[in-house]
Design an enzyme around this catalytic site. Structure first.
Site, PDB file in Angstrom:
ATOM      1  CG  ASN A 224      -1.902  -1.019   1.087  1.00 51.05           C
ATOM      2  OD1 ASN A 224      -2.423  -1.391  -0.126  1.00 51.05           O
ATOM      3  ND2 ASN A 224      -2.447  -1.524   2.288  1.00 51.05           N
ATOM      4  CG  HIS A 274      -4.168  -7.257   4.875  1.00 51.47           C
ATOM      5  ND1 HIS A 274      -5.062  -7.691   4.119  1.00 51.47           N
ATOM      6  CD2 HIS A 274      -4.032  -5.869   4.495  1.00 51.47           C
ATOM      7  CE1 HIS A 274      -5.699  -6.588   3.062  1.00 51.47           C
ATOM      8  NE2 HIS A 274      -4.863  -5.654   3.386  1.00 51.47           N
ATOM      9  CE1 TYR A 283      -2.843  -5.066  -0.558  1.00 51.83           C
ATOM     10  CE2 TYR A 283      -3.659  -7.420  -0.261  1.00 51.83           C
ATOM     11  CZ  TYR A 283      -4.137  -6.129  -0.231  1.00 51.83           C
ATOM     12  OH  TYR A 283      -5.298  -5.529   0.174  1.00 51.83           O
TER      13      TYR A 283
END
Length: 813
Positions: A224, A274, A283
């Site tokens: 992210n 996560h 990811y």
């Protein structure tokens, strides 16, 4: 939609805005945008913009030659469908993607609406690429360009602007939408005009302020964080802001260092997102892709990434990604909830995902990252990429419909290059940071997925991956070099019995969709999960507690040359449900006959056939593998069946069409509420029927030293191998451990290598005695202390808290 979302103004007709925009648009002379040259670069920002343009569109693309011609034609066809369906209206740009509702019923609706807005921008991006790429049939189409600009204005005025309050999923507003928007701005920069550029930059600044990367926490970590930095960097390029570019570059630095828990890259090669989810193939792939793009964008500029920590990213190619790539696929054990995205309903033509397509994306990232790496790294990686391209027969890489033209061009350049193709490596890799193991031998590969108080059984969220409850309960995946490569690709996840995933021990207690909670909340209260390896063989174990059940089990795997020895003990449950250990659940596809033989006797091939094979010593599934049951199997059951399911059964955003696949399932039935049951079997991937029968007949090949709740261990004399998992201190054969440990001893000639780990991760010393004559210790890790040699060897291992393997090499008397 939440009350904070304004109600858009009405329109006279569904296509009124579009017609009005076409009438008012300033249409520049027809030109092929891809023909932009450095002559347009008036300053450093324009240079970066043209660099990003090349990264998006690719270079050396020959539109009339394959593999580009069909890819460009497909892009044009998809764009044509999207263009025909686009109909601006109050609260939507496409009728199937409403992003506004004045009276939302649930938070889920808000997520849907923000997701639809994200998809709307990405559809515009697809139209823009079709306009910008050569050979699409829409290249340089001035009418299409005006339609895209009208669509941009529509979405800006109604939803994504500096006055809008976000709703639904944060990701859409801070990553998904701005990335698509800024890519469009780069490709259409010369026709946007200053007002649009300023408005778009203001919108991005509103939703993605510098504060989004102020601290390395929450939704600003790992993949992210890289995505957010990409947004800031492109905002700096489009808006010509040195401060934004500097902020993006500097905000990458926290991504680089290894972490010891939670999100990011771990020194052992693990990648977590996560907090609790192994995610290298999803990811992690996003992070690698984002970094490869940003490194390439900023290379040679005033904002080049020079932080020495970036070497961790380069090292991760061979430490964190390549171990999970096999024949072009990326192993599902590290793909999180992405395994449930088989066929999505995001576009008129659908978007498919599977392990091969995820692998292809990572391989394309490696090819791009190589441009920023050292010459030695680039040479190695080009060889790896070339080998993966050559070996993916199941899903040819250069024909991947999910790869963009730019990625395809980079891969084609490697294929046509001079680097020799590298073969798949052999060896074993343990990843204690994410409770995973990967084993590679000549002709096959396997991976093991486990769970602990550190790592979730499975992840679900956003309505995805609702029934992978037991995928962390010892699921053992395997593939062959030129066979069995479609096991998990061919609609496996929606059609397999989710209570019978291969390798697992499970309670048949019914579980609800999403049982245990979202985002990795479901984790067992156990610590002993892990193992030890000498790099070739391994001993791995899992103390298993069932998800939302009373099930307990001790499971061990010993990974060898042509086999995996699988032991289970202490199997106990009180759920009022049956308990099973699944030996195999092979996806046989939709057609074909696969003979199944037990102790030399052919079994029926008709669907619906089932049998109890008590006492069976071996079984063989033609074209796949052999299975050996030392001493004869107890309550072995087999089933051939056709199973039907839809991706929407396990993912609420996926396709609803049903698929049917045939399965051959083998399991050991422990009965209802078993008390300390056990099992043993040997998996032989790729073995012939004759090889399987010979192994079963060779009773001296394997000795099971222990298979109990306290310890499990085996010895294979032909390999000089001894492996023991000590759940509790004790003695097994010649080996005594004074504390819980995983131990591997491999004898070769006049020396032996001893490998020990402490899976409890409590740092407590482990005293190990090998009751064999050992004259001397030849070498050892600093964490290993020699207490005695001679008639027996005693070592003291200080294991630390990361479950690493500690080694000593000794001479044999």
């Amino acid at each position: 939609m939440p009350s904070s979302a304004p109600t858009p103004p009405p329109f006279a007709s569904r296509r009124g805005l579009l017609r009005a925009a076409l009438g008012a648009a300033v249409v520049a002379p027809l030109a092929i945008p891809a023909a932009a040259t450095a002559a347009h670069a008036a300053d450093a920002y324009d240079t970066l913009r043209l660099t990003w343009r090349d990264l998006l569109l690719g270079t050396n693309v020959v539109p009339t030659a394959e593999p580009f011609a069909s890819k460009l034609a497909a892009l044009g066809a998809t764009a044509g469908d999207l263009r025909s369906a686009m109909a601006p209206a109050n609260g939507s740009l496409w009728p199937d993607l409403p992003y506004a509702d004045p009276e939302p019923d649930t938070d889920a609706e808000s997520y849907t609406y923000s997701g639809n807005l994200n998809t709307s921008y990405n559809r515009l991006r697809t139209l823009t690429e079709a306009y910008s790429q050569p050979g699409t049939g829409l290249t340089g189409d001035s009418t299409l360009r005006a339609e895209i600009l009208a669509g941009l204005d529509h979405l800006h005025d109604q939803a994504y602007n500096a006055n809008q309050v976000r709703y639904g999923n944060w990701y859409n507003w801070q990553i998904g939408i701005p990335q698509a928007l800024l890519d469009i701005d780069v490709l259409l920069y010369d026709v946007l005009g200053a007002n649009r550029v300023a408005a778009h930059c203001a919108a991005v600044d509103h939703f993605v302020p510098d504060s989004a990367v102020a601290s390395y926490t929450g939704t600003s970590t790992g993949a992210n964080r890289v995505d957010l930095c990409r947004v800031l960097a492109l905002r700096g390029v489009v808006g010509k802001s040195s401060a934004k570019l500097s902020r993006a570059r500097d905000a990458l630095s926290p991504v680089f260092p290894y972490v010891t828990s939670g999100d990011g890259l771990h020194a052992d090669g693990s990648f977590i997102q996560h907090t609790y989810v192994p995610y290298a193939a999803s990811y992690g792939a996003v992070m690698l892709g984002g970094l490869s793009m940003l490194f390439a964008l900023l290379k040679g500029s005033a904002w080049e990434v020079t932080d020495s920590g970036r070497q961790v990213v380069f090292d991760s190619v061979e430490k964190a990604y390549a171990p999970f790539l096999f024949n072009g696929l990326a192993m599902d054990a590290v793909a999180g909830r992405a395994i449930s995205r088989g066929v999505q309903r995001t576009d008129t033509r659908g978007v498919r995902q599977d392990d091969h397509l995820r692998g292809h994306g990572i391989i394309a990232c490696v090819a791009l990252l190589a441009r920023s790496a050292s010459a030695a790294e680039k040479a190695r990686w080009d060889g790896m990429v070339k080998g993966w391209i050559a070996r993916d027969h199941y899903s040819p890489l250069l024909a991947d419909p999910a790869l963009g033209v730019a990625a395809l061009a980079r891969l084609k350049a490697v294929q046509d290059g001079t680097a020799p193709a590298s073969p798949e490596p052999s060896g074993h890799r343990l990843f204690p940071g994410m409770d995973r193991a990967v084993h590679r031998r000549a002709g096959w590969a396997a991976s093991l997925s486990m769970a602990s108080n550190r790592i979730t059984y499975y992840e679900n969220g956003n309505g995805e991956n609702l029934r992978a409850w037991h995928s962390g309960s010892g699921m053992l995946y395997w593939w062959g070099d030129d066979f069995a490569n479609g096991q998990y690709s061919d609609h496996f996840w929606p059609t397999v019995d989710p209570y019978r995933l291969p390798g697992t021990t499970v309670s048949r207690k019914p579980l609800a969709d999403g049982e245990g909670g979202t985002w990795g909340a479901a984790r067992p209260d156990v610590r002993w999960v892990g193992g030890t390896t000498d790099g070739t063989y391994a001993a791995v174990g899992q103390y298993l507690k069932g998800l939302s059940s009373t099930l307990l089990a001790k499971k061990s795997w010993f990974f060898l040359d042509d086999a995996v020895v699988c032991l289970g003990a202490g199997i106990h449950g009180r759920d009022g449900a049956g308990v099973e250990s699944v030996v195999e659940n092979r996806n046989l596809g939709g057609t074909g006959v696969h003979a199944f033989t037990v102790d030399g006797a052919a079994q029926p091939t008709t669907l619906g056939w089932s049998a109890t094979l008590t006492g069976a010593r071996w079984a063989h599934l033609a074209g796949f593998a052999g299975y050996v049951f030392p001493g004869g199997a107890t309550a072995l059951k087999a089933l051939r069946q056709a199973r039907t399911g839809a991706w929407s059964d396990i993912n609420k955003g996926a396709e609803t069409s049903p698929y049917t696949r045939r399965y051959l399932t083998l399991w050991l039935d422990h009965g209802t509420d078993p008390t300390w049951a056990a099992y043993s079997y040997v998996l032989m991937p790729g073995a012939t029927q004759a090889e399987t029968a010979a192994r079963a007949a060779d009773t001296g090949w394997l000795t099971v030293l222990a298979n109990a709740n306290e310890q499990q261990g085996v010895r294979v004399p032909a390999l000089g191998f001894t492996g023991v998992n000590f759940w509790l201190a004790g003695t097994v054969g010649d080996v005594t451990a004074g504390a819980p440990a995983s131990v591997l001893i491999r004898e070769s000639g006049t020396t032996a290598t001893i490998c020990v780990s402490g899976p409890l991760r409590d740092g407590a010393p482990i005293d190990l005695t090998w009751n064999r004559p050992v004259p001397a210790v030849v070498s050892k890790d600093a964490t290993v202390q020699v207490l005695s040699t001679g008639s027996a060897l005693t070592l003291r291992i200080t294991p630390g808290t990361l479950a690493a393997t500690h080694r000593a090499v000794v001479s044999l008397g």
